[in-house]
Design an enzyme around this catalytic site. Structure first.
Site, PDB file in Angstrom:
ATOM      1  N   TYR A 254      49.044  43.418  26.904  1.00 36.63           N
ATOM      2  CA  TYR A 254      49.489  44.760  26.513  1.00 36.63           C
ATOM      3  C   TYR A 254      50.875  44.783  25.877  1.00 36.63           C
ATOM      4  O   TYR A 254      51.353  45.847  25.469  1.00 36.63           O
ATOM      5  CB  TYR A 254      49.448  45.701  27.726  1.00 36.63           C
ATOM      6  CG  TYR A 254      48.079  46.312  27.924  1.00 36.63           C
ATOM      7  CD1 TYR A 254      47.598  47.287  27.053  1.00 36.63           C
ATOM      8  CD2 TYR A 254      47.252  45.895  28.964  1.00 36.63           C
ATOM      9  CE1 TYR A 254      46.348  47.842  27.211  1.00 36.63           C
ATOM     10  CE2 TYR A 254      45.987  46.441  29.141  1.00 36.63           C
ATOM     11  CZ  TYR A 254      45.548  47.421  28.255  1.00 36.63           C
ATOM     12  OH  TYR A 254      44.301  47.960  28.415  1.00 36.63           O
ATOM     13  N   GLU A 339      29.193  34.787  48.495  1.00 31.31           N
ATOM     14  CA  GLU A 339      29.223  34.989  47.045  1.00 31.31           C
ATOM     15  C   GLU A 339      29.541  36.425  46.665  1.00 31.31           C
ATOM     16  O   GLU A 339      30.440  36.680  45.861  1.00 31.31           O
ATOM     17  CB  GLU A 339      27.875  34.600  46.429  1.00 31.31           C
ATOM     18  CG  GLU A 339      27.804  34.867  44.929  1.00 31.31           C
ATOM     19  CD  GLU A 339      26.410  34.684  44.344  1.00 31.31           C
ATOM     20  OE1 GLU A 339      26.217  35.056  43.173  1.00 31.31           O
ATOM     21  OE2 GLU A 339      25.521  34.180  45.055  1.00 31.31           O
ATOM     22  N   ASP A 392      23.425  33.264  46.562  1.00 35.87           N
ATOM     23  CA  ASP A 392      22.063  33.541  46.126  1.00 35.87           C
ATOM     24  C   ASP A 392      21.374  32.229  45.786  1.00 35.87           C
ATOM     25  O   ASP A 392      22.010  31.291  45.287  1.00 35.87           O
ATOM     26  CB  ASP A 392      22.057  34.431  44.880  1.00 35.87           C
ATOM     27  CG  ASP A 392      22.418  35.879  45.189  1.00 35.87           C
ATOM     28  OD1 ASP A 392      22.278  36.289  46.351  1.00 35.87           O
ATOM     29  OD2 ASP A 392      22.848  36.588  44.257  1.00 35.87           O
TER      30      ASP A 392
END
Length: 511
Positions: A254, A339, A392
């Site tokens: 920025y 996770e 997962d």
């Protein structure tokens, strides 16, 4: 769980559930009184602890009449009995019994839990103790006192004077080239090229000492803009170090949004500068934004002197300055990396941290940020307790676990203070699909993107180092199916916290 409404199916038919390790059969009989055949189970010693809906199942060694209890409470009683039996037999049959019952009566939704009435009996977790002992012994042999001090030094910040001098050296080389009427050129390591990455099981993915370079020329129309951007950011870093100001990569972006174009440009150049100078981003006064969370048996003091106590039932944000953490205090038996944020929150809601206390849970909310990885590494270096990954069962979840364990190609130049090769894969494993009889309707077919990612993973150098991992990936490739952690709720809503994880931890169900 157990309503007062009479079951439309009537009483259960006679069912024999055979336990593992040639244990005596546990018989479930469908009589009007609904009873359990409990001979050889010495029920009297468990009498005060076996209850259905708060009512004792047995009294004085005899089964209290189960008339009035419907099928669902009875299944809960059977599984509760299996859990109690587990304490003396030391077998792995508890969750198996639950699954057989579930398969027999799929409409039932039973509850099963290990005994959490008292403080966890850690003496039963022999596999966990053995892993902890082996990890500490390996760490002692590998590190030693001298190596440990080197790691501590590596994690500390480089003095500002050295950082400024390193930047000045780069600038002097550019000035020297201009004085010779030569176009300045920057030589940067190819960070994302796998040919420049070497694998060591004790470190993970690290950049080779002699790797291919890429040139950024100042006289080439294609590379000149990047050359200018590089020195623009280098000058910003120089000023921040000089004035002792810190900023995030977002803050740097920025400072001139139109000139930089997008955040990814700034991120890549800052990583290139860190790699070229061999100086960590923290020493360059670049802060990483933390998105990870931590909970459990841990307290510490932050750089500014603030004391932080990570309670078991609340989330604490990973600090932005992990290197500045001091006086870490924990009695944790293990660390669990989760996770996803949703799973992390669910475990907190189920009081998993309290029930299996003392432990520590960490989540990076997907792909981990730098601070979350630094924290896992710091905890490992400080505690040397087992670290497990709950991901997962899909290619992307496995890759996230590999980032924690072995690092990534793009950040291989910082592997020594980011990776934790001691991490073990706790679940969800592709082999769990069949082992747990997970309904096929709950599994998800691999997409083309998943298959491509899986093929890429199978070619990674660390997969060949782990035959058990390779076997799991082969199972996924052959079945062409994946599953999220939430697939375990197809059994019960709290199956993950009360069955899956406790049994895995107690009986060594990790790879």
């Amino acid at each position: 769980m157990g309503g007062s409404k009479q079951s439309s199916r009537g009483t259960l038919q006679k069912t024999t559930v055979r336990r593992l390790h040639a244990e005596p059969p546990l018989r479930l009989q469908g009589t009007s009184g609904l009873s359990l055949s409990l001979r050889q189970y010495k029920l009297c010693r468990w009498s005060p602890r076996l209850k259905i809906d708060g009512k004792p199942l047995a009294r004085n060694g005899c089964l209290v009449s189960a008339g009035g209890f419907q099928e669902r409470p009875l299944v809960r009683a059977v599984v509760a009995l299996a859990a109690e039996r587990e304490e003396t037999a030391g077998t792995r049959g508890c969750s198996r019994i639950a699954l057989i019952l579930y398969k027999r009566e799929p409409s039932l939704r039973f509850s099963y839990s290990m005994s959490f009435l008292r403080e966890t009996d850690w003496s039963a977790f022999t596999s966990l103790h053995q892993l902890q002992a082996s990890l500490r012994e390996a760490a002692r042999k590998t590190l030693g006192n001298k190596a440990a001090s080197l790691i501590s030094l590596h994690g500390s910040e480089i003095p500002s004077s050295e950082v400024l001098r390193a930047i000045e050296n780069v600038t002097e080389e550019i000035i020297t080239s201009l004085s010779r009427n030569e176009a300045p050129v920057l030589f940067l390591n190819n960070r994302s090229d796998w040919e420049n990455i070497q694998f060591r099981d004790s470190v993970g993915l690290q950049m080779a000492s002699h790797c291919t370079m890429r040139k950024i020329r100042s006289d080439c129309p294609k590379s000149a803009p990047k050359f200018a951007l590089f020195f623009k950011i280098l000058s910003i870093i120089y000023k921040m170090v000089q004035t002792n100001i810190y900023a995030t990569k977002r803050d740097v972006f920025y400072t001139d949004v139109q000139y930089f174009g997008n955040q990814r440009v700034v991120d890549n150049i800052i990583n290139d500068i860190s790699c070229m100078l061999k100086i960590s981003r923290r020493s360059l006064h670049i802060l990483s934004t933390s998105k990870g969370c931590i909970a459990g048996n841990l307290s510490y003091v932050e750089e500014d002197g603030s004391k932080v106590n990570c309670a078991c039932n609340t989330m604490t944000a990973v600090p932005s300055n992990v290197e500045g953490m001091k006086n870490l205090i924990t009695d944790a038996k293990f660390i669990l990396i989760v996770e996803k944020d949703a799973t992390f929150q669910r475990l907190l809601d189920d009081n998993f941290c309290s029930k299996l206390s003392p432990c520590i849970m960490i989540t990076g909310k997907g792909v981990p940020d730098l601070n979350t990885r630094l924290l896992v590494k710091k905890l490992w270096d400080s505690c040397h307790v087992p670290v497990f990954a709950l991901m997962d069962a899909d290619p992307h979840g496995i890759e996230i676990m590999c980032i924690y364990k072995y690092g990534s190609a793009s950040m291989s130049f910082e592997a020594h203070h980011l990776t934790v090769p001691a991490i073990r894969w706790l679940g969800v494993l592709p082999s769990d699909f069949d082992r747990l009889n997970i309904p096929k309707s709950a599994l998800i077919p691999l997409s083309k993107r998943d298959q491509s990612k899986l093929s890429s993973l199978q070619m990674r150098p660390y997969i060949s180092y782990h035959p058990t991992w390779k076997k799991e990936l082969d199972i996924m490739a052959e079945s062409k199916m994946k599953a999220e952690i939430q697939v375990l709720t197809s059994f019960t809503s709290d199956y993950l916290s009360k069955v899956y994880l406790p049994n895995k931890l107690q009986f060594g169900g990790w790879i």
